[in-house]
Design a protein around this motif. Structure first.
Motif: not given
Length: 310
Positions: A146-149, A160-164
């Motif tokens: 999932e992605t983050y905003d 954002s892929p919010a990784l790692p």
């Protein structure tokens, strides 16, 4: 009480110096090795020069195996929140889940000027700290795939892929500290697993612990969901002569240290003087070790002070 070692490498310490302290602390049974996050010495020449906290902790993570590692504290002005999220998560993975993040608003204007780091006014620094904490925890909590905003006043995150992801779940413990009467307790109650107040007398510590505890209760958290800690300068010895020698090595006066730190004096003195702090709610103590070459200091404290307390 839980005891941790805390060093100030900007005053003059190489990576090898810090590694030696961390490995000694691990072998002696201290629970953690923490370092400051500063780029400029407060006194002296600071040779050989500053070392970056998260680069250093990444190296130490690979050369230790059990001791926890962290910052006391990283300044929110030093790194963009997404970059900090990546760095902390990476070192957490490198250490197999032994990282803790101390994060603050920043205060030392001279180091910002010395290394071209913007230094906004205090109110804006706290606003940025608040947004950073929201972004860090938000990124780490975002499920993989999932992605983050986030849209704030100072930072915007889009797709954002919010990784790692860090090794610890939901994320490495966050430490917030200081003497702020309103915003600091509120941020602690919302984000922190530990509250720390450094270098203050018992009455000041007790008053701030009460403010933080009230904020934790107002947030609906359980009282025991937060660890309360303090930091003090370490200057311990077998007798007055050894205490004086160690005080001289860090450019301090014995009487001043005894007046300002319960960790200054003989083992019996320190055990007695820590009692009221334990009664005031201190569960964890950070030993500010200013002479990183004196590894016998850590050995003495572990064998003569911690042994008596435990």
């Amino acid at each position: 009480m839980d005891f941790r070692v805390f060093v100030e490498p900007q005053q003059g310490a190489s990576y090898a110096d810090q590694l030696a302290v961390a490995q000694a602390a691990e072998s002696l049974g201290y629970s953690a090795f923490f370092r400051s996050d500063h780029y400029l010495a407060m006194s002296g020449d600071g040779l050989p020069g500053p070392t970056d906290s998260w680069v250093t902790l990444g190296g130490i993570a690979r050369e230790t195996s059990t001791i926890r590692l962290g910052t006391m504290v990283t300044s929110a002005t030093f790194r963009h929140p997404g970059v900090l999220a990546i760095s902390v998560a990476q070192v957490d993975e490198m250490s197999a889940g032994r990282v803790e993040l101390g994060l603050g608003a920043g205060w030392f204007e001279a180091e910002h000027q010395a290394y071209a780091i913007p230094f906004p006014p205090l109110g804006e620094r706290f606003d940025r700290l608040s947004e950073q904490l929201e972004i860090l925890t938000g990124m780490w909590a975002t499920p993989t795939g999932e992605t983050y905003d986030f849209t704030g006043t100072h930072y915007t995150v889009k797709d954002s892929p919010a990784l790692p992801k860090p090794a610890q779940t939901p994320h490495p413990p966050i430490i917030i500290g200081g003497g702020g009467k309103k915003r600091t307790p509120a941020l602690t109650a919302k984000y922190a697993g530990e509250f720390n107040i450094p270098f203050v007398p018992l009455d000041v510590l007790s008053a701030q612990f009460e403010r933080v505890a009230a904020a934790v209760a107002d947030a609906g958290r359980e009282p025991d969901s937060l660890v309360y800690s303090a930091a003090f300068v370490l200057c311990a010895g077998r007798d007055d002569a050894e205490v004086a020698r160690r005080a001289g090595a860090i450019g301090r006066e014995v009487d001043e240290l005894r007046g300002n730190s319960p960790l200054a004096g003989t083992a019996a003195e320190i055990v007695d003087r820590l009692g009221p702090f334990r009664e005031a709610g201190v569960q964890r103590v950070y030993l500010q070790m200013l002479d990183q070459s004196d590894l016998d200091h850590l050995d003495f404290f572990a064998r003569e002070v911690i042994r008596q307390l435990n």
